[in-house]
Design a protein around this motif. Structure first.
Motif, PDB file in Angstrom:
ATOM      1  N   HIS A 138       0.829  -1.208   0.000  1.00 22.29           N
ATOM      2  CA  HIS A 138       0.000   0.000   0.000  1.00 22.29           C
ATOM      3  C   HIS A 138       0.864   1.259   0.000  1.00 22.29           C
ATOM      4  O   HIS A 138       0.490   2.284  -0.598  1.00 22.29           O
ATOM      5  N   LEU A 139       2.017   1.185   0.630  1.00 21.91           N
ATOM      6  CA  LEU A 139       2.931   2.330   0.684  1.00 21.91           C
ATOM      7  C   LEU A 139       3.813   2.439  -0.555  1.00 21.91           C
ATOM      8  O   LEU A 139       4.681   3.302  -0.634  1.00 21.91           O
ATOM      9  N   GLY A 140       3.593   1.546  -1.522  1.00 18.54           N
ATOM     10  CA  GLY A 140       4.313   1.638  -2.786  1.00 18.54           C
ATOM     11  C   GLY A 140       5.589   0.834  -2.861  1.00 18.54           C
ATOM     12  O   GLY A 140       6.347   0.966  -3.837  1.00 18.54           O
ATOM     13  N   ALA A 141       5.860  -0.006  -1.860  1.00 18.76           N
ATOM     14  CA  ALA A 141       7.060  -0.838  -1.911  1.00 18.76           C
ATOM     15  C   ALA A 141       6.857  -1.982  -2.911  1.00 18.76           C
ATOM     16  O   ALA A 141       5.740  -2.453  -3.124  1.00 18.76           O
ATOM     17  N   ALA A 142       7.951  -2.424  -3.515  1.00 20.84           N
ATOM     18  CA  ALA A 142       7.903  -3.523  -4.479  1.00 20.84           C
ATOM     19  C   ALA A 142       8.699  -4.703  -3.928  1.00 20.84           C
ATOM     20  O   ALA A 142       9.730  -4.519  -3.272  1.00 20.84           O
ATOM     21  N   PRO A 143       8.236  -5.936  -4.180  1.00 23.48           N
ATOM     22  CA  PRO A 143       8.978  -7.104  -3.698  1.00 23.48           C
ATOM     23  C   PRO A 143      10.236  -7.340  -4.529  1.00 23.48           C
ATOM     24  O   PRO A 143      10.199  -7.319  -5.753  1.00 23.48           O
ATOM     25  N   LEU A 144      11.349  -7.556  -3.827  1.00 21.32           N
ATOM     26  CA  LEU A 144      12.597  -7.937  -4.485  1.00 21.32           C
ATOM     27  C   LEU A 144      12.726  -9.445  -4.543  1.00 21.32           C
ATOM     28  O   LEU A 144      13.153 -10.028  -5.538  1.00 21.32           O
ATOM     29  N   LEU A 191      15.998   0.147 -12.861  1.00 22.89           N
ATOM     30  CA  LEU A 191      15.513  -0.676 -11.752  1.00 22.89           C
ATOM     31  C   LEU A 191      14.027  -0.426 -11.508  1.00 22.89           C
ATOM     32  O   LEU A 191      13.251  -1.359 -11.293  1.00 22.89           O
ATOM     33  N   ALA A 192      13.619   0.838 -11.536  1.00 16.96           N
ATOM     34  CA  ALA A 192      12.211   1.173 -11.310  1.00 16.96           C
ATOM     35  C   ALA A 192      11.320   0.540 -12.366  1.00 16.96           C
ATOM     36  O   ALA A 192      10.228   0.048 -12.072  1.00 16.96           O
ATOM     37  N   ALA A 193      11.787   0.533 -13.613  1.00 19.10           N
ATOM     38  CA  ALA A 193      11.001  -0.043 -14.705  1.00 19.10           C
ATOM     39  C   ALA A 193      10.808  -1.546 -14.533  1.00 19.10           C
ATOM     40  O   ALA A 193       9.806  -2.104 -14.991  1.00 19.10           O
ATOM     41  N   VAL A 194      11.753  -2.202 -13.872  1.00 17.22           N
ATOM     42  CA  VAL A 194      11.645  -3.638 -13.619  1.00 17.22           C
ATOM     43  C   VAL A 194      10.772  -3.922 -12.396  1.00 17.22           C
ATOM     44  O   VAL A 194       9.988  -4.876 -12.378  1.00 17.22           O
ATOM     45  N   LEU A 195      10.888  -3.094 -11.385  1.00 15.06           N
ATOM     46  CA  LEU A 195      10.231  -3.362 -10.108  1.00 15.06           C
ATOM     47  C   LEU A 195       8.762  -2.960 -10.072  1.00 15.06           C
ATOM     48  O   LEU A 195       7.966  -3.565  -9.355  1.00 15.06           O
ATOM     49  N   TRP A 196       8.380  -1.918 -10.810  1.00 14.93           N
ATOM     50  CA  TRP A 196       7.009  -1.419 -10.747  1.00 14.93           C
ATOM     51  C   TRP A 196       6.352  -1.470 -12.127  1.00 14.93           C
ATOM     52  O   TRP A 196       7.022  -1.253 -13.150  1.00 14.93           O
TER      53      TRP A 196
END
Length: 309
Positions: A138-144, A191-196
């Motif tokens: 909900h806070l916008g974190a992405a799973p690694l 990295l952002a393009a891969v994670l979100w």
């Protein structure tokens, strides 16, 4: 139906986008500052949104049975009274919205720090584990990877507060880094393009942009011959749809810093146009003498931020 492009209240052009507004959200959107909903207004706006009277009656019945509203009177002469403030369904967190507009205005530059959170909670505490995971998402974190999440935003205090409330603070590890790498990827925007799911997020903002532009076109047109009541109902229908579309676009957005996003980013454009719409809607007097809680949030938050940006 008036021909496409004709300027009448409560109608839209043939190819204009139609946000989906559940009946329950419509009821919530029409709650006034005194906690009441005028059933006549509710049925009028519902009709403009393509909802049947039967659909509205069943929804009101369920809301009353659930204890969310009480009802005085029957049919279009009834008055609903909110038992608790239900506006959250169409109102994102005000601080979250303000942060988005601050980013758009260049007032919240990224410091280059990634914030990581890791936890390992056993299956016997699955409910706690799921709640902590949902908080991070909900806070916008992405799973690694399993139990490890990352975000570019400084949400550590919020995560810690939630973890403490869940009794999971001892199972949570906090870490910051300026050199995150996934495989061979090190460049932050890559990295952002891969994670979100940036393409999906952008598509929702493009839809919001299209609808906001349509609203601005209608708001700039003459009011037509429907009379004051028809104009007011049409403007309310527009406001409810705009709020629903804005929330649909904003809620899944992790609000990544602009430095991590493709430019120009459609979110900034969509938010600017949405704020313009609310300023126009406020000038029409759509909120009525008692005012709607929905208008208080969107009108004040978006209007004031737009004026001060």
């Amino acid at each position: 139906m008036t021909a496409p492009g004709a300027p009448v209240s409560g109608t839209r052009t043939e190819h204009a986008p139609r946000p989906q507004v559940p009946t329950r959200l419509l009821v919530h959107a029409l709650v006034r500052e005194d906690g009441t909903v005028d059933a006549g207004e509710l049925y009028s706006v519902a009709g403009l949104l393509g909802m049947s009277d039967q659909q509205v009656r069943l929804c009101v019945k369920r809301l009353v049975a659930d204890g969310r509203f009480t009802q005085d009177g029957r049919g279009r002469r009834a008055v609903l009274r909110a038992v608790a403030d239900p506006a959250g369904a169409l109102v994102p967190d005000a601080a979250y919205v303000r942060h988005a507009y601050r980013q758009d205005a260049g007032h919240s530059p990224w410091d280059g720090v990634w914030h990581l959170f890791a936890f390992a909670i056993p299956e016997s505490r699955r409910t706690t584990r799921d709640a902590l995971r949902d908080t991070l998402l909900h806070l916008g974190a992405a799973p690694l990877q399993g139990g490890l999440y990352v975000t570019a935003n400084p949400v550590t205090d919020i995560v810690e507060s939630h973890a403490r409330h869940l009794g999971a603070l001892d199972s949570l590890t906090f870490l910051t880094s300026t050199d995150l790498r996934i495989g061979t990827l090190t460049e932050p925007a890559a990295l952002a393009a891969v994670l979100w799911p940036l393409k999906d997020i952008a598509a929702r903002y493009e839809r919001l942009t299209a609808f906001a532009r349509h609203c601005l076109t209608e708001l700039s047109a003459p009011e037509g011959a429907d009379g004051a009541g028809g104009v007011a109902a049409g403007r309310l229908a527009m406001a409810v749809e705009l709020a629903a579309e804005f929330t649909t676009a904003m809620e899944p957005d992790p609000l990544l810093p602009p430095e991590l996003l493709p430019q120009p980013w459609p979110g900034a454009r969509a938010r600017r146009l949405t704020a313009d719409c609310w300023q126009r809607l406020r000038r029409t007097g759509t909120d009525g003498p008692e005012g709607l809680r929905l208008f208080r949030f969107y009108g004040d938050t978006l209007g004031d931020l737009r004026e001060n940006s």
